[in-house]
Design a protein around this motif. Structure first.
Motif, mmCIF file in Angstrom:
data_model
loop_
_atom_site.group_PDB
_atom_site.id
_atom_site.type_symbol
_atom_site.label_atom_id
_atom_site.label_comp_id
_atom_site.label_asym_id
_atom_site.label_seq_id
_atom_site.Cartn_x
_atom_site.Cartn_y
_atom_site.Cartn_z
ATOM 1 N N GLU A 24 0.981 -1.134 0.002
ATOM 2 C CA GLU A 24 0.026 -0.069 -0.015
ATOM 3 C C GLU A 24 0.697 1.188 0.231
ATOM 4 O O GLU A 24 0.514 2.132 -0.633
ATOM 5 C CB GLU A 24 -0.856 -0.070 1.232
ATOM 6 N N TYR A 45 -7.746 8.639 -3.263
ATOM 7 C CA TYR A 45 -8.315 7.362 -3.246
ATOM 8 C C TYR A 45 -9.071 6.727 -4.492
ATOM 9 O O TYR A 45 -8.964 5.685 -4.895
ATOM 10 C CB TYR A 45 -9.336 7.076 -1.892
ATOM 11 N N ARG A 49 -8.178 3.513 -7.067
ATOM 12 C CA ARG A 49 -8.986 2.589 -7.264
ATOM 13 C C ARG A 49 -9.251 2.329 -8.700
ATOM 14 O O ARG A 49 -9.399 1.381 -9.282
ATOM 15 C CB ARG A 49 -10.484 3.135 -6.790
ATOM 16 N N GLY A 52 -6.931 0.093 -10.175
ATOM 17 C CA GLY A 52 -7.086 -1.283 -9.987
ATOM 18 C C GLY A 52 -6.288 -1.393 -8.420
ATOM 19 O O GLY A 52 -6.255 -2.707 -8.348
ATOM 20 N N ARG A 54 -6.026 -1.979 -4.749
ATOM 21 C CA ARG A 54 -7.013 -2.084 -3.672
ATOM 22 C C ARG A 54 -6.379 -1.396 -2.486
ATOM 23 O O ARG A 54 -5.262 -1.687 -2.103
ATOM 24 C CB ARG A 54 -7.094 -3.423 -3.422
ATOM 25 N N SER A 56 -7.693 1.199 1.363
ATOM 26 C CA SER A 56 -8.741 1.781 2.100
ATOM 27 C C SER A 56 -8.279 3.257 2.158
ATOM 28 O O SER A 56 -7.330 3.467 2.322
ATOM 29 C CB SER A 56 -9.026 0.985 3.235
#
Lengths: 150, 150
Positions: A24, A45, A49, A52, A54, A56
């Motif tokens: 991340e 964010y 996304r 692609g 992933r 949070s």
DNA sequence: GTATCTGCAAACCCTTTGCAATAAG
DNA sequence: CTTATTGCAAAGGGTTTGCAGATAC
């Protein structure tokens, strides 16, 4: 003395602080440095996304302070309750000229700020770390639209 | 050409816009102009309550934009999710030097900003309205505490 | 293996807003 | 009287946090 990549800088920062270089964190750095735009957490964010990746929002919120502390990014301004950032690593310090109507932003380098900082440090006894000059007004287009050409 | 009082300015502003000069609005203006401190909504609210003035936060939040529009106050900076204000009517435009450790703020007038603004207007074709220079660093005391005297 | 990190969802906190009662002009 | 304004409490919206499962090293 080749310039270190932002990834390298971040990796060393994390190591120095006993933190981990995760997927991340790598993806955030890569995404941020892949454009020159100013961004907020929500934009970042959504961009990730779309690519692609992933991740949070919670993680983004938790990683931002690390990036600031590592001097890779900086918060530039606040608007409508949001914080906007830009990546600063590898860039000459610059200021912002913003149109209050359309939101357009011009960046400019202002050497006189260095003098001002030096004088302040001397006058007040401060150790000056950074300064932020933000100028607001109407850009040429909006000026014409709202102030009638002049 | 005596200087109008802030109350006078506000009253005229309200009249000009078809708004009413209420108890709450008068008390807010009086409270804000009774000190020289920077403040946020919460502080202002508590100060007024302490003085025995009955007012709700909702009203304060609704009145702040009017004071800004009337050019009586200005938002100065954001911190920890809060907006801080200062009253500007009757003051020469000034900048802020903030200690990132203890939060102390020094105000200073910087005439060179006028030149910078003029140059920017010419270079980018902007109509410049206002500029905000904020310098951050360590004040003499915190500098000593954290950077070891030097 | 162990401690850090992530994602989720709930919690937080500042700010805004709907609505009925109140007050300005 | 008429319309703006207030206070309350609920809703908004960005940010933070507790916790269990996943992951770096």
């Amino acid at each position: 003395m080749g310039k270190k990549s932002e990834l390298q800088v971040f990796r060393e920062y994390l190591q120095r602080h006993g933190l981990r270089y995760t997927q991340e964190r790598e993806q955030i750095i890569k995404t941020i440095f892949s454009t020159h735009d100013h961004f907020d957490v929500d934009t970042l964010y959504l961009t990730m996304r779309q690519k692609g990746i992933r991740i949070s929002k919670a993680s983004i919120y938790r990683i931002m302070p690390l990036l600031i502390d590592a001097e890779l990014i900086q918060d530039v301004f606040f608007e409508a309750g949001r914080v906007y950032y830009e990546h600063t690593y590898g860039h000459e310090p610059h200021c912002h000229l913003r149109c209050i109507e359309c939101g357009k932003i011009e960046e400019f380098v202002e050497p006189r700020l260095k003098d001002i900082e030096r004088d302040l440090a001397e006058r007040f006894g401060y150790k000056v770390l950074k300064s932020n000059l933000e100028v607001r007004g109407f850009c040429p287009e909006c000026r014409e639209k709202f102030l009638g050409r002049k």
